[in-house]
Design an enzyme around this catalytic site. Sequence first.
Site, PDB file in Angstrom:
ATOM      1  N   HIS A  61      33.722  40.212  40.798  1.00 59.25           N
ATOM      2  CA  HIS A  61      34.211  38.903  40.364  1.00 59.25           C
ATOM      3  C   HIS A  61      34.839  38.204  41.568  1.00 59.25           C
ATOM      4  CE1 HIS A  61      34.700  39.929  35.795  1.00 59.25           C
ATOM      5  NE2 HIS A  61      33.536  40.329  36.286  1.00 59.25           N
ATOM      6  N   GLU A  63      37.719  36.940  42.008  1.00 61.55           N
ATOM      7  CA  GLU A  63      39.080  37.400  42.293  1.00 61.55           C
ATOM      8  C   GLU A  63      39.079  38.735  43.033  1.00 61.55           C
ATOM      9  OE1 GLU A  63      37.752  36.381  39.378  1.00 61.55           O
ATOM     10  OE2 GLU A  63      39.338  35.933  37.928  1.00 61.55           O
ATOM     11  N   CYS A  91      40.120  37.781  34.054  1.00 56.19           N
ATOM     12  CA  CYS A  91      39.865  38.776  33.003  1.00 56.19           C
ATOM     13  C   CYS A  91      40.843  39.943  33.177  1.00 56.19           C
ATOM     14  CB  CYS A  91      38.414  39.260  33.111  1.00 56.19           C
ATOM     15  SG  CYS A  91      38.110  40.334  34.529  1.00 56.19           S
ATOM     16  N   CYS A  94      40.514  41.785  36.633  1.00 54.22           N
ATOM     17  CA  CYS A  94      41.030  41.012  37.763  1.00 54.22           C
ATOM     18  C   CYS A  94      42.551  40.883  37.707  1.00 54.22           C
ATOM     19  CB  CYS A  94      40.366  39.641  37.804  1.00 54.22           C
ATOM     20  SG  CYS A  94      38.594  39.728  38.155  1.00 54.22           S
TER      21      CYS A  94
END
Length: 171
Positions: A61, A63, A91, A94
């Site tokens: 992701h 992040e 999420c 993260c």
Amino acid sequence: MPGKRVPVMTDRFYMEIALKEAAGGERSGEVPVGAVLVDGKGRIVARACNSPIAASDPSAHAEINVLRKAGKRMGNYRLSGCTLYVTIEPCPMCAGAMVHARIRRVVFGAPDLKAGACGTVMDIAGHARLNHGIEVTGGILEERCAELLRGFFRKKRGRSGKGCGGVTGCN
């Protein structure tokens, strides 16, 4: 938490950069999410977009990618005093990584109504039982961030707009 409050105009400036990262990810066929990590002096430490498809890595992701880059650049997995800007609410994975990295603050654009872990669905960033809390600011350039995702999913899944990944305002 101690420290100087970052003005909203500064938040918008860095969110614009995160939006550019997200657009770059979309051009590569990834879900358009972008992230920027800024140190306590306002310097950009790292920037990244989503890349789970290209990397064949479900953890890639935006992040996580930005935390990995910043850790290498700073020579430390602790990123204390830094602010992470991201186009959608992080999420659970993260948010957990940000807690472990000791991020001071997270600023997101659009809330994630299905998996948001910074106050929308759950609050890992501010969970009282964890050893570190993260200051959270949401809604910075929210409509632009949400529209980037809605547009991506409309193109991907057809014009109906159904199944837009829980982005605020998705029909």
